[in-house]
Design a protein around this motif. Structure first.
Motif, mmCIF file in Angstrom:
data_model
loop_
_atom_site.group_PDB
_atom_site.id
_atom_site.type_symbol
_atom_site.label_atom_id
_atom_site.label_comp_id
_atom_site.label_asym_id
_atom_site.label_seq_id
_atom_site.Cartn_x
_atom_site.Cartn_y
_atom_site.Cartn_z
ATOM 1 N N UNK A 1 0.842 -1.182 0.000
ATOM 2 C CA UNK A 1 0.000 0.000 0.000
ATOM 3 C C UNK A 1 0.884 1.241 0.000
ATOM 4 N N UNK A 2 0.634 2.140 -0.940
ATOM 5 C CA UNK A 2 1.362 3.414 -1.003
ATOM 6 C C UNK A 2 2.882 3.235 -1.064
ATOM 7 N N UNK A 3 3.343 2.259 -1.782
ATOM 8 C CA UNK A 3 4.792 2.024 -1.771
ATOM 9 C C UNK A 3 5.408 1.702 -3.136
ATOM 10 N N UNK A 4 4.632 1.273 -4.112
ATOM 11 C CA UNK A 4 5.239 0.888 -5.394
ATOM 12 C C UNK A 4 5.977 2.062 -6.030
ATOM 13 N N UNK A 5 5.456 3.273 -5.840
ATOM 14 C CA UNK A 5 6.071 4.449 -6.467
ATOM 15 C C UNK A 5 7.482 4.729 -5.938
ATOM 16 N N UNK A 6 7.847 4.146 -4.805
ATOM 17 C CA UNK A 6 9.193 4.333 -4.261
ATOM 18 C C UNK A 6 10.252 3.632 -5.112
ATOM 19 N N UNK A 7 9.817 2.699 -5.952
ATOM 20 C CA UNK A 7 10.751 1.860 -6.685
ATOM 21 C C UNK A 7 10.873 2.286 -8.146
ATOM 22 N N UNK A 8 12.114 2.367 -8.623
ATOM 23 C CA UNK A 8 12.345 2.617 -10.036
ATOM 24 C C UNK A 8 11.829 1.427 -10.844
ATOM 25 N N UNK B 1 13.074 -0.771 -12.789
ATOM 26 C CA UNK B 1 13.848 -2.007 -12.646
ATOM 27 C C UNK B 1 13.500 -2.718 -11.344
ATOM 28 N N UNK B 2 13.367 -1.952 -10.261
ATOM 29 C CA UNK B 2 13.071 -2.545 -8.949
ATOM 30 C C UNK B 2 11.601 -2.938 -8.828
ATOM 31 N N UNK B 3 10.705 -2.125 -9.396
ATOM 32 C CA UNK B 3 9.280 -2.478 -9.400
ATOM 33 C C UNK B 3 9.063 -3.784 -10.149
ATOM 34 N N UNK B 4 9.797 -3.926 -11.265
ATOM 35 C CA UNK B 4 9.726 -5.169 -12.045
ATOM 36 C C UNK B 4 10.259 -6.344 -11.219
#
Length: 256
Positions: A128-135, A137-140
């Motif tokens: 929750x409210x955290x995916x945007x913290x990752x670039x 490459x990291x989100x993938x």
């Protein structure tokens, strides 16, 4: 408008833990009081029943996140529900308080990387409210790790990359100033760095605006999924739902 991956203060390892905790405590308080993630309840129930599991592994939980506020409703539909909170920078005081208040919520005291979740943590992964913290490459990597581990994942964002969302974040320090006396546990430091030395309002303002600017759109979430190895082994849903005046974007992936 394109996604802009600026920094957030709380992402830095050197950022003072007490200030990071004050910020995540505020977000947890706001999520509970506004019911922002109420629309996630039927989505989570559907996913848990589809997976035939009563285990939720919450990643990047911050100050506890949305699940404590959704817990009672989830328990009505998911017998024996067990929730485990985790974070790369665990807010242990918040985790302990929540665990004491909810018999079915546990936590990991050690750091947990959402990109490489320990194999013993099995269940529906949530963010929750955290995916945007990752670039990207990291989100993938977060999604790929779920696919490789054959574990379901449900990701929710409470803002989007839009002018109204950015404007709402600009006014977030006002919400912080009004709500700080009611945030628990009480900390003298919270008052000091909110009112006398207003570090927390300033970092909440910056991080809030940046959060909107680097939130993944639905199209970008779909692009992340399309780039995964063995993505077709999962069923995916990417959509947006209203939550009062706000919008909740979500991505759900469940093994076939």
């Amino acid at each position: 408008m394109g996604r802009v991956h600026l920094f957030e203060w709380e992402d830095f390892s050197w950022f003072p833990k007490n200030l990071r905790d004050y910020g995540t405590d505020f977000l947890e308080f706001l999520a509970q009081k506004t019911g922002l993630f109420q629309p996630a309840v039927p989505i989570l129930i559907k996913a848990l029943k589809r997976l035939e599991t009563n285990q939720i592994i919450d990643l990047a939980s911050g100050g506890g996140g949305a699940l404590p506020g959704l817990n009672k409703e989830l328990q009505k539909e998911v017998p024996g529900l067990q929730i485990t909170l985790s974070d790369y920078y665990p807010n242990l005081s918040a985790f302990k308080r929540i665990s004491n208040e909810h018999a079915n919520i546990a936590f990991k005291a050690e750091s947990v990387d959402a990109r490489a979740v320990p194999k013993d943590l099995k269940g529906l992964r949530t963010q929750f409210l955290s995916l945007h913290h990752f670039k990207p490459k990291d989100a993938r990597a977060i999604l790929q790790n779920a696919v490789d581990s054959h574990q379901g994942i449900a990701i929710f964002e409470g803002q989007e990359r839009s002018v109204p969302s950015v404007l709402a974040m600009i006014f977030s320090p006002i919400s912080l100033l009004l709500s700080t006396p009611f945030i628990r546990p009480f900390r003298w430091g919270r008052l000091l760095f909110t009112y006398l030395i207003p570090v927390v309002p300033l970092f909440v303002l910056w991080d809030g605006v940046v959060s909107s600017l680097r939130t993944y759109s639905l199209a970008e979430m779909k692009e992340l999924i399309a780039s995964l190895k063995d993505a077709d082994h999962f069923e995916w849903e990417v959509a947006k739902v209203k939550s009062g005046p706000a919008k909740v974007l979500y991505l759900v992936g469940l093994p076939k």
